[in-house]
Scaffold this motif. Sequence first.
Motif, short mmCIF file in Angstrom:
data_model
loop_
_atom_site.label_atom_id
_atom_site.label_comp_id
_atom_site.label_asym_id
_atom_site.label_seq_id
_atom_site.Cartn_x
_atom_site.Cartn_y
_atom_site.Cartn_z
N THR A 305 -101.10 -49.59 -70.72
CA THR A 305 -100.95 -51.04 -70.81
C THR A 305 -102.07 -51.69 -70.01
O THR A 305 -102.68 -51.04 -69.15
N THR A 306 -102.34 -52.95 -70.28
CA THR A 306 -103.45 -53.65 -69.63
C THR A 306 -102.91 -54.57 -68.54
O THR A 306 -101.99 -55.36 -68.77
N VAL A 307 -103.48 -54.45 -67.35
CA VAL A 307 -103.10 -55.29 -66.20
C VAL A 307 -104.33 -56.03 -65.72
O VAL A 307 -105.39 -55.43 -65.52
N ASN A 308 -104.18 -57.35 -65.51
CA ASN A 308 -105.28 -58.16 -64.97
C ASN A 308 -105.12 -58.27 -63.46
O ASN A 308 -104.07 -58.66 -62.97
N THR A 309 -106.15 -57.91 -62.71
CA THR A 309 -106.06 -57.84 -61.24
C THR A 309 -106.57 -59.11 -60.56
O THR A 309 -106.71 -59.12 -59.35
N LYS A 310 -106.83 -60.17 -61.32
CA LYS A 310 -107.44 -61.36 -60.69
C LYS A 310 -106.49 -62.04 -59.70
O LYS A 310 -106.93 -62.71 -58.77
N ASN A 311 -105.16 -61.88 -59.89
CA ASN A 311 -104.19 -62.52 -59.00
C ASN A 311 -103.47 -61.51 -58.10
O ASN A 311 -102.50 -61.87 -57.43
N ILE A 312 -103.91 -60.26 -58.10
CA ILE A 312 -103.32 -59.25 -57.21
C ILE A 312 -104.02 -59.32 -55.86
O ILE A 312 -105.24 -59.32 -55.78
N LEU A 313 -103.22 -59.41 -54.80
CA LEU A 313 -103.77 -59.48 -53.44
C LEU A 313 -103.99 -58.07 -52.92
O LEU A 313 -103.05 -57.28 -52.82
N PHE A 314 -105.24 -57.76 -52.56
CA PHE A 314 -105.58 -56.44 -52.02
C PHE A 314 -105.71 -56.55 -50.50
O PHE A 314 -106.45 -57.40 -49.99
N ILE A 315 -104.98 -55.69 -49.80
CA ILE A 315 -105.09 -55.61 -48.34
C ILE A 315 -105.51 -54.19 -48.01
O ILE A 315 -104.82 -53.24 -48.38
N CYS A 316 -106.63 -54.04 -47.35
CA CYS A 316 -107.12 -52.72 -46.97
C CYS A 316 -106.95 -52.55 -45.46
O CYS A 316 -107.11 -53.50 -44.70
N GLY A 317 -106.65 -51.34 -45.05
CA GLY A 317 -106.46 -51.07 -43.62
C GLY A 317 -107.05 -49.75 -43.24
O GLY A 317 -107.09 -48.81 -44.05
N GLY A 318 -107.51 -49.66 -42.02
CA GLY A 318 -108.08 -48.39 -41.55
C GLY A 318 -108.26 -48.40 -40.04
O GLY A 318 -108.38 -49.47 -39.41
N ALA A 319 -108.29 -47.20 -39.46
CA ALA A 319 -108.47 -47.08 -38.00
C ALA A 319 -109.95 -47.15 -37.62
O ALA A 319 -110.29 -47.53 -36.50
N PHE A 320 -110.84 -46.77 -38.53
CA PHE A 320 -112.29 -46.77 -38.29
C PHE A 320 -112.62 -46.11 -36.94
O PHE A 320 -113.10 -46.77 -36.01
N PRO A 321 -112.33 -44.83 -36.80
CA PRO A 321 -112.61 -44.15 -35.52
C PRO A 321 -114.09 -44.18 -35.19
O PRO A 321 -114.94 -44.11 -36.07
N ASP A 322 -114.38 -44.32 -33.92
CA ASP A 322 -115.75 -44.32 -33.38
C ASP A 322 -116.55 -45.57 -33.75
O ASP A 322 -117.74 -45.63 -33.48
N ILE A 323 -115.89 -46.59 -34.37
CA ILE A 323 -116.65 -47.81 -34.65
C ILE A 323 -116.95 -48.57 -33.35
O ILE A 323 -117.88 -49.37 -33.28
N GLU A 324 -116.16 -48.27 -32.29
CA GLU A 324 -116.43 -48.89 -30.99
C GLU A 324 -117.82 -48.54 -30.50
O GLU A 324 -118.49 -49.36 -29.85
N GLU A 325 -118.26 -47.30 -30.79
CA GLU A 325 -119.60 -46.88 -30.35
C GLU A 325 -120.67 -47.70 -31.06
O GLU A 325 -121.69 -48.05 -30.46
N ILE A 326 -120.44 -48.02 -32.34
CA ILE A 326 -121.41 -48.83 -33.11
C ILE A 326 -121.45 -50.25 -32.55
O ILE A 326 -122.52 -50.84 -32.39
N ILE A 327 -120.26 -50.80 -32.22
CA ILE A 327 -120.19 -52.16 -31.65
C ILE A 327 -120.89 -52.18 -30.29
O ILE A 327 -121.68 -53.09 -29.98
N LYS A 328 -120.63 -51.15 -29.48
CA LYS A 328 -121.22 -51.06 -28.13
C LYS A 328 -122.74 -50.99 -28.21
O LYS A 328 -123.46 -51.64 -27.45
N GLU A 329 -123.21 -50.20 -29.15
CA GLU A 329 -124.66 -50.04 -29.33
C GLU A 329 -125.31 -51.37 -29.69
O GLU A 329 -126.38 -51.71 -29.20
N ARG A 330 -124.65 -52.15 -30.57
CA ARG A 330 -125.20 -53.45 -30.96
C ARG A 330 -125.20 -54.42 -29.79
O ARG A 330 -126.16 -55.16 -29.58
N LEU A 331 -124.09 -54.43 -29.03
CA LEU A 331 -123.98 -55.38 -27.92
C LEU A 331 -124.92 -55.04 -26.77
O LEU A 331 -125.33 -55.93 -26.01
N GLN A 332 -125.28 -53.76 -26.62
CA GLN A 332 -126.13 -53.34 -25.51
C GLN A 332 -127.61 -53.37 -25.85
O GLN A 332 -128.44 -52.90 -25.07
#
Length: 490
Positions: A305-332
Amino acid sequence: MSDQDFVIVDEEKDSEIPQEKENRTEDSRKEVVKDAEKEREDDDGYEKICFICHRPESVTGKMIDLPNHITVCPDCMQRSFDAMSSSPLDLGKMMNMPGVQFLNLSDLEGMQPEAKKIKKKKEKPKEFPELDIKNIPAPHKIKARLDEYVVGQERAKKTMAVAVYNHYKRVATNTMDDIEIEKSNMLMIGPTGSGKTYLVKTLARLLDVPLAITDATSLTEAGYIGDDIESVVSKLLAAADNDVERAEQGIIFIDEIDKIAKKKTSSQRDVSGESVQQGMLKLLEGSEVEVPVGANSKNAMVPLTTVNTKNILFICGGAFPDIEEIIKERLQKKTSMGFNSELKDTYEHDENLLSKVTVEDLRKFGMIPEFLGRLPIIFTLKGLDKEMLVKILREPKNAILKQYQKLLALDEVKLDFDDSALEAIAEKAMEKDTGARALRAIIEEFMLDIMYEIPKDDNIGEVTITRAYIEGTGGPVIRLRGQEVPALNG
């Protein structure tokens, strides 16, 4: 004279037609009623199963009954006819050929193992509230309901409330004039156990819309082992009882989204990373996709069957491990000398470092710019500290302690926890570093003996959990009805 005879004959014939028609209609009505009554008598409460594809009638639609209690679904029957009509053999000639014997349907009964019987579901009338702009709760009401179930995360709850309110205003009004409102897809970033999935579940329950929760780790590029990208939409369709219109107003939560980041050091084809992000672009933005009904993957036996996704709300989630190191590197990257200098360890122990994340940091982590562009609302959840863990134990509407208190109240026993005991549980949970998930496991461990011993004695009226019991240096305080007795051994 002959002309007059013809007229008389024609008039008599015309006068009989309505009566005959009425008789035929009555006969056919009786036949339909008789068939319906016979079908009810033959109904044993189990669904009919297709002999060929083993799918139940609730998935395939009405079955075709063949002799010897064999039922075939319309899809399989049509494919059989198509195969016969496209065959180069003339079956009509073969029927009369000596020595050729066609399969007898009675022989089929023992050829395949009997399919497992499926009990029929009792039909309940579907009452789906129509989405109206007046019925959509305002952001402060959405946040107030989230406050009842989720402790802390004030910024995240406020962001979600506003984004969801704006999204469903867009859906309800179907604004497609000169000023087209874009979708409010979200990206949640937070450590494990901080409440990402719980927030989305509470939100979907509050709005009374279908919700599909899926894991990005199982998604791969089309044609490879794993789930196709469209499978996330088929899960939402199943959550909406295969109602396409209702599914098109639902919410899809894709967890572990950080697992589809680009692989930096891989010589093989990246079928579960960047290619999945590329494939999800059309879903996030809004497009018509063909999804299987009643299955996760497309195959010849499953209707689409065909479903149109234009009105479907997508919520993505993640822990993103080690992204703190990337943030720290940018800030420093600022200079370490002069008036604007900063020490190298300025952000070393910053508890709110994750809240400083930018799209550039996520791009460096491995998310492609086109994917991030379709998730305009990005917010973070804080890691849980000891104080928040104690509140999670005690305050939410369905807090873990309230659940155990209700269980023991059914045995007419009052359950209490000392403040110091709650702090001890929170400290143990902090050591495990899995957020709120650790609380349940710890309490289960300490409540096991109590839940086992309490039903033995009807005289027990109250149990108090102490810090000593949690730390293994004592036992809980047990009070009989009207008096106190020494503590049980833990």
